[in-house]
Design a protein around this motif. Sequence first.
Motif, PDB file in Angstrom:
ATOM      1  N   MET A 279       0.844  -1.182   0.000  1.00  0.00           N
ATOM      2  CA  MET A 279       0.000   0.000   0.000  1.00  0.00           C
ATOM      3  C   MET A 279       0.884   1.237   0.000  1.00  0.00           C
ATOM      4  O   MET A 279       1.899   1.291   0.669  1.00  0.00           O
ATOM      5  CB  MET A 279      -0.888   0.010   1.241  1.00  0.00           C
ATOM      6  N   LYS A 280       0.484   2.234  -0.780  1.00  0.00           N
ATOM      7  CA  LYS A 280       1.149   3.528  -0.816  1.00  0.00           C
ATOM      8  C   LYS A 280       0.204   4.576  -0.233  1.00  0.00           C
ATOM      9  O   LYS A 280      -1.014   4.500  -0.422  1.00  0.00           O
ATOM     10  CB  LYS A 280       1.478   3.943  -2.254  1.00  0.00           C
ATOM     11  N   ARG A 281       0.777   5.548   0.441  1.00  0.00           N
ATOM     12  CA  ARG A 281      -0.003   6.656   0.995  1.00  0.00           C
ATOM     13  C   ARG A 281       0.555   7.957   0.435  1.00  0.00           C
ATOM     14  O   ARG A 281       1.759   8.141   0.337  1.00  0.00           O
ATOM     15  CB  ARG A 281       0.078   6.661   2.512  1.00  0.00           C
ATOM     16  N   PHE A 282      -0.355   8.868   0.094  1.00  0.00           N
ATOM     17  CA  PHE A 282       0.015  10.169  -0.437  1.00  0.00           C
ATOM     18  C   PHE A 282      -0.736  11.240   0.341  1.00  0.00           C
ATOM     19  O   PHE A 282      -1.869  11.031   0.773  1.00  0.00           O
ATOM     20  CB  PHE A 282      -0.380  10.292  -1.917  1.00  0.00           C
ATOM     21  N   CYS A 283      -0.121  12.399   0.472  1.00  0.00           N
ATOM     22  CA  CYS A 283      -0.783  13.566   1.052  1.00  0.00           C
ATOM     23  C   CYS A 283      -0.563  14.715   0.077  1.00  0.00           C
ATOM     24  O   CYS A 283       0.567  14.968  -0.366  1.00  0.00           O
ATOM     25  CB  CYS A 283      -0.210  13.884   2.429  1.00  0.00           C
ATOM     26  N   LEU A 284      -1.649  15.385  -0.264  1.00  0.00           N
ATOM     27  CA  LEU A 284      -1.589  16.492  -1.208  1.00  0.00           C
ATOM     28  C   LEU A 284      -2.308  17.694  -0.609  1.00  0.00           C
ATOM     29  O   LEU A 284      -3.152  17.541   0.283  1.00  0.00           O
ATOM     30  CB  LEU A 284      -2.240  16.105  -2.537  1.00  0.00           C
ATOM     31  N   THR A 285      -2.001  18.868  -1.130  1.00  0.00           N
ATOM     32  CA  THR A 285      -2.651  20.069  -0.620  1.00  0.00           C
ATOM     33  C   THR A 285      -3.135  20.941  -1.768  1.00  0.00           C
ATOM     34  O   THR A 285      -2.623  20.878  -2.882  1.00  0.00           O
ATOM     35  CB  THR A 285      -1.707  20.860   0.313  1.00  0.00           C
ATOM     36  N   LEU A 286      -4.141  21.743  -1.465  1.00  0.00           N
ATOM     37  CA  LEU A 286      -4.760  22.658  -2.407  1.00  0.00           C
ATOM     38  C   LEU A 286      -5.465  23.725  -1.583  1.00  0.00           C
ATOM     39  O   LEU A 286      -5.805  23.485  -0.424  1.00  0.00           O
ATOM     40  CB  LEU A 286      -5.770  21.887  -3.277  1.00  0.00           C
ATOM     41  N   ASP A 287      -5.688  24.870  -2.162  1.00  0.00           N
ATOM     42  CA  ASP A 287      -6.400  25.937  -1.467  1.00  0.00           C
ATOM     43  C   ASP A 287      -7.793  26.127  -2.053  1.00  0.00           C
ATOM     44  O   ASP A 287      -8.025  25.868  -3.235  1.00  0.00           O
ATOM     45  CB  ASP A 287      -5.638  27.261  -1.585  1.00  0.00           C
ATOM     46  N   LEU A 288      -8.694  26.591  -1.205  1.00  0.00           N
ATOM     47  CA  LEU A 288     -10.012  27.015  -1.652  1.00  0.00           C
ATOM     48  C   LEU A 288     -10.009  28.531  -1.758  1.00  0.00           C
ATOM     49  O   LEU A 288      -9.238  29.223  -1.079  1.00  0.00           O
ATOM     50  CB  LEU A 288     -11.089  26.593  -0.651  1.00  0.00           C
ATOM     51  N   LYS A 289     -10.869  29.050  -2.602  1.00  0.00           N
ATOM     52  CA  LYS A 289     -11.036  30.498  -2.681  1.00  0.00           C
ATOM     53  C   LYS A 289     -11.608  30.972  -1.347  1.00  0.00           C
ATOM     54  O   LYS A 289     -12.429  30.300  -0.739  1.00  0.00           O
ATOM     55  CB  LYS A 289     -11.950  30.866  -3.839  1.00  0.00           C
ATOM     56  N   ASN A 290     -11.152  32.101  -0.905  1.00  0.00           N
ATOM     57  CA  ASN A 290     -11.525  32.619   0.408  1.00  0.00           C
ATOM     58  C   ASN A 290     -12.899  33.289   0.341  1.00  0.00           C
ATOM     59  O   ASN A 290     -13.022  34.509   0.343  1.00  0.00           O
ATOM     60  CB  ASN A 290     -10.465  33.592   0.913  1.00  0.00           C
ATOM     61  N   ASP A 291     -13.918  32.462   0.273  1.00  0.00           N
ATOM     62  CA  ASP A 291     -15.302  32.916   0.200  1.00  0.00           C
ATOM     63  C   ASP A 291     -16.150  31.923   0.991  1.00  0.00           C
ATOM     64  O   ASP A 291     -16.295  30.772   0.573  1.00  0.00           O
ATOM     65  CB  ASP A 291     -15.743  32.973  -1.264  1.00  0.00           C
ATOM     66  N   PRO A 292     -16.689  32.338   2.137  1.00  0.00           N
ATOM     67  CA  PRO A 292     -17.437  31.402   2.992  1.00  0.00           C
ATOM     68  C   PRO A 292     -18.566  30.653   2.279  1.00  0.00           C
ATOM     69  O   PRO A 292     -18.793  29.473   2.549  1.00  0.00           O
ATOM     70  CB  PRO A 292     -17.975  32.283   4.115  1.00  0.00           C
ATOM     71  N   GLU A 293     -19.271  31.300   1.382  1.00  0.00           N
ATOM     72  CA  GLU A 293     -20.355  30.624   0.668  1.00  0.00           C
ATOM     73  C   GLU A 293     -19.819  29.561  -0.288  1.00  0.00           C
ATOM     74  O   GLU A 293     -20.382  28.474  -0.401  1.00  0.00           O
ATOM     75  CB  GLU A 293     -21.232  31.630  -0.085  1.00  0.00           C
ATOM     76  N   LEU A 294     -18.722  29.883  -0.985  1.00  0.00           N
ATOM     77  CA  LEU A 294     -18.108  28.890  -1.867  1.00  0.00           C
ATOM     78  C   LEU A 294     -17.601  27.694  -1.065  1.00  0.00           C
ATOM     79  O   LEU A 294     -17.765  26.545  -1.478  1.00  0.00           O
ATOM     80  CB  LEU A 294     -16.958  29.501  -2.663  1.00  0.00           C
ATOM     81  N   ILE A 295     -16.989  27.962   0.081  1.00  0.00           N
ATOM     82  CA  ILE A 295     -16.477  26.880   0.929  1.00  0.00           C
ATOM     83  C   ILE A 295     -17.625  25.997   1.414  1.00  0.00           C
ATOM     84  O   ILE A 295     -17.531  24.770   1.390  1.00  0.00           O
ATOM     85  CB  ILE A 295     -15.649  27.447   2.101  1.00  0.00           C
ATOM     86  N   LYS A 296     -18.713  26.621   1.820  1.00  0.00           N
ATOM     87  CA  LYS A 296     -19.890  25.860   2.273  1.00  0.00           C
ATOM     88  C   LYS A 296     -20.415  24.966   1.145  1.00  0.00           C
ATOM     89  O   LYS A 296     -20.741  23.795   1.365  1.00  0.00           O
ATOM     90  CB  LYS A 296     -20.971  26.831   2.744  1.00  0.00           C
ATOM     91  N   THR A 297     -20.476  25.502  -0.057  1.00  0.00           N
ATOM     92  CA  THR A 297     -20.952  24.731  -1.196  1.00  0.00           C
ATOM     93  C   THR A 297     -19.973  23.610  -1.538  1.00  0.00           C
ATOM     94  O   THR A 297     -20.391  22.479  -1.833  1.00  0.00           O
ATOM     95  CB  THR A 297     -21.174  25.654  -2.413  1.00  0.00           C
ATOM     96  N   TYR A 298     -18.683  23.897  -1.489  1.00  0.00           N
ATOM     97  CA  TYR A 298     -17.661  22.882  -1.754  1.00  0.00           C
ATOM     98  C   TYR A 298     -17.806  21.717  -0.774  1.00  0.00           C
ATOM     99  O   TYR A 298     -17.786  20.552  -1.171  1.00  0.00           O
ATOM    100  CB  TYR A 298     -16.271  23.513  -1.634  1.00  0.00           C
ATOM    101  N   GLU A 299     -17.973  22.030   0.495  1.00  0.00           N
ATOM    102  CA  GLU A 299     -18.147  20.974   1.499  1.00  0.00           C
ATOM    103  C   GLU A 299     -19.432  20.188   1.254  1.00  0.00           C
ATOM    104  O   GLU A 299     -19.463  18.978   1.424  1.00  0.00           O
ATOM    105  CB  GLU A 299     -18.110  21.559   2.908  1.00  0.00           C
ATOM    106  N   HIS A 300     -20.484  20.876   0.825  1.00  0.00           N
ATOM    107  CA  HIS A 300     -21.736  20.175   0.515  1.00  0.00           C
ATOM    108  C   HIS A 300     -21.514  19.150  -0.596  1.00  0.00           C
ATOM    109  O   HIS A 300     -21.960  18.002  -0.483  1.00  0.00           O
ATOM    110  CB  HIS A 300     -22.835  21.153   0.104  1.00  0.00           C
ATOM    111  N   TYR A 301     -20.825  19.550  -1.664  1.00  0.00           N
ATOM    112  CA  TYR A 301     -20.572  18.626  -2.774  1.00  0.00           C
ATOM    113  C   TYR A 301     -19.790  17.396  -2.328  1.00  0.00           C
ATOM    114  O   TYR A 301     -19.891  16.342  -2.938  1.00  0.00           O
ATOM    115  CB  TYR A 301     -19.809  19.319  -3.911  1.00  0.00           C
ATOM    116  N   HIS A 302     -19.012  17.510  -1.261  1.00  0.00           N
ATOM    117  CA  HIS A 302     -18.223  16.385  -0.771  1.00  0.00           C
ATOM    118  C   HIS A 302     -18.933  15.591   0.327  1.00  0.00           C
ATOM    119  O   HIS A 302     -18.360  14.655   0.874  1.00  0.00           O
ATOM    120  CB  HIS A 302     -16.847  16.874  -0.295  1.00  0.00           C
ATOM    121  N   SER A 303     -20.164  15.947   0.632  1.00  0.00           N
ATOM    122  CA  SER A 303     -20.925  15.182   1.621  1.00  0.00           C
ATOM    123  C   SER A 303     -21.412  13.880   0.990  1.00  0.00           C
ATOM    124  O   SER A 303     -21.528  13.756  -0.232  1.00  0.00           O
ATOM    125  CB  SER A 303     -22.121  15.996   2.127  1.00  0.00           C
ATOM    126  N   ARG A 304     -21.680  12.904   1.827  1.00  0.00           N
ATOM    127  CA  ARG A 304     -22.155  11.592   1.325  1.00  0.00           C
ATOM    128  C   ARG A 304     -23.442  11.722   0.519  1.00  0.00           C
ATOM    129  O   ARG A 304     -23.693  10.942  -0.384  1.00  0.00           O
ATOM    130  CB  ARG A 304     -22.361  10.633   2.484  1.00  0.00           C
TER     131      ARG A 304
END
Length: 114
Positions: A1-26
């Motif tokens: 098994m291999k493990r990787f860790c990656l990083t990325l930034d979100l645009k600094n907009d609370p509404e966009l962040i809320k929507t991004y998290e929603h899209y990643h919900s089950r």
Amino acid sequence: MKRFCLTLDLKNDPELIKTYEHYHSRQAIWPEVIEGIKACGIYSMDIYRADTRLAMILEAQDDFELDAGFAKMSELPRQKEWAALMNRFQQKPPFAKPGEHWVPMQQIFELYGE
């Protein structure tokens, strides 16, 4: 098994962040995205957020190569659509090299129960 860790930034907009998290919900993540991730040899993926910084930890088969796996994933029909949608919310970290999106992180410490 291999493990990787990656990083990325979100645009600094609370509404966009809320929507991004929603899209990643089950309830909202597209089943085709999950299937595509698994089809590329990734069997575990977690994304964490601190403010606008994301960290993705993934585990894959021993023969998995990050660039090749992501390239394969990007060719899947719904993955392309998903990536275009997610680009509305994401931005490259300031230290990203040309062509990088999710930036691989270097492991500097590990502790295993011994």
